[in-house]
Design an enzyme around this catalytic site. Structure first.
Site: not given
Ligand code: UT7
Length: 342
Positions: A119, A269, A299
């Site tokens: 990135c 970014h 992204n």
């Molecule tokens: O350039 C670098 C690229 N990467 C980034 O910038 C990523 C940075 N991080 C983020 O943007 C966030 O951490 C995410 C958007 C990826 C995830 O958000 P979060 O609030 O950290 O969610 P999480 O990973 O803790 O997941 C919470 C819940 C989980 O379910 P359970 O285990 O609580 O039942 C996930 O399975 O949300 C679930 N989940 C989704 N639900 C619906 C994860 N992805 C999805 C989805 N739709 N697409």
């Protein structure tokens, strides 16, 4: 020593739009439009058709950037290609782009360099291109960021945390010399290899024999899902992104002896709208000084900043005389910022 400035910009995204609802209805992912928008700001992304690679999209973006610079393709003296999704493990996409641009046919066997900084690849590329131009060794550097994420996303529910974030596209700039008092004033780059495995696609491991895990003794088998697809600790990436983007932006301002209020436009970014909003909030950056297109493209990794730049120029949002800050963070972890007098 000449100054190095951005003489042309261009962007390209493949025609097929995939909405958040399409992820659910077409790919069977258990997700909702609301979840994705609320956590990331993303409403849709573009996916390339099979057969299209990062270099193919890069050609479209590059042709626009070269035309906008008022140059011919044969005026380009060097190619820098930033991508984490090249067509093959090697060679990199720079040479494919050179050939697809028709430069080999024209006898222009110019150097082609590949950047593997995910990135922050574009900002690393900008630092490299501006240094090359300022050295006087080359005149016009074509810098392209392009990604074909859609081929390597686990679009099932298992992969939703990663795969709902990414889209395909390419952005390009031409970096050229000028005697005018303008251009890429400075950059600041950083990396922290302690986090190398936090966001990674470990499709092979050269320390192992065989280097791609197989099931059968004859080498035929399946790559395990955790090797095939990108893995990410999203919360750790989020936290580090906010901290590092703030730090590397402030360092670039300090190095350039400029005040934060001097910046007219921020090109962050586009990884997550919430990351950028948090950075802007913590730095007291007024909303009108930021622009985003992650809502439409997701992204696109190395392509986000040049795509945003090209749109900002096209819409008249980015004009000569403006002071611009580019700030990026990504896998590695790697990060970088650049200050440009447009
Ligand atoms: O350039 C670098 C690229 N990467 C980034 O910038 C990523 C940075 N991080 C983020 O943007 C966030 O951490 C995410 C958007 C990826 C995830 O958000 P979060 O609030 O950290 O969610 P999480 O990973 O803790 O997941 C919470 C819940 C989980 O379910 P359970 O285990 O609580 O039942 C996930 O399975 O949300 C679930 N989940 C989704 N639900 C619906 C994860 N992805 C999805 C989805 N739709 N697409």
């Amino acid at each position: 020593m000449p100054n190095a400035y951005i003489s042309g910009t261009g962007g390209y995204v493949p025609p097929r739009i995939v909405t958040n609802d399409d992820l659910r209805t077409q790919y069977g992912m258990d997700t909702t439009h609301e979840w994705i928008v609320q956590r990331t700001g993303i409403e849709q992304r573009h996916f390339a058709e099979e057969g299209i690679c990062s270099a193919d999209m890069g050609v479209h973006a590059a042709e626009k950037a070269i035309a906008n610079a008022g140059l011919e393709k044969t005026d380009i003296d060097m190619i820098i290609f930033a991508t984490l999704s090249p067509r093959h493990a090697f060679p990199g996409d720079g040479v494919y782009l050179q050939e697809k641009l028709g430069l080999c046919a024209a006898g222009r066997f110019i150097p082609a360099l590949d950047i593997r900084n995910q990135c922050s690849g574009f900002v690393y590329g900008l630092a490299t291109a501006s240094s090359m131009v300022q050295s006087g060794q080359v005149k016009h550097v074509l810098l392209v960021g392009g990604e074909t994420h859609s081929a390597a996303l686990d679009l099932s529910t298992r992969g939703r945390t990663v795969s709902s974030l990414f889209g395909d596209g390419a952005g390009a700039v031409v970096v050229s010399p000028t005697e005018e008092d303008r251009g890429i004033r400075g950059w600041y780059l950083g990396a922290d290899g302690r986090y190398a495995d936090v966001l990674a696609q470990r499709v092979w491991n050269m320390s192992k024999r065989p280097y791609v895990p197989t099931r059968e003794e004859d080498g035929v088998g399946e790559v395990a899902p955790e090797m095939l697809w990108a893995n990410m600790d999203g919360k750790l990436v989020f936290k580090n992104a906010v901290e590092r983007m703030i730090q590397c932006y402030m360092q670039a301002c300090f190095d350039q002896k400029i005040d934060q209020s001097d910046i007219d436009l921020f090109l962050f970014h586009q990884a997550n709208l919430r990351i950028n909003q948090m950075v802007a909030q913590m730095l007291n950056i007024p909303e009108e000084k930021t622009i985003h297109n992650i809502q439409r493209y997701g992204n696109t990794t190395a392509a986000t900043i040049p795509l945003l730049m090209a749109e900002a120029v096209e819409t008249g949002r980015l004009k000569p005389g403006m002071k611009v800050a580019c700030v990026a963070f990504g896998s590695g972890f790697t990060w970088g910022s650049a200050i440009i007098d447009w």
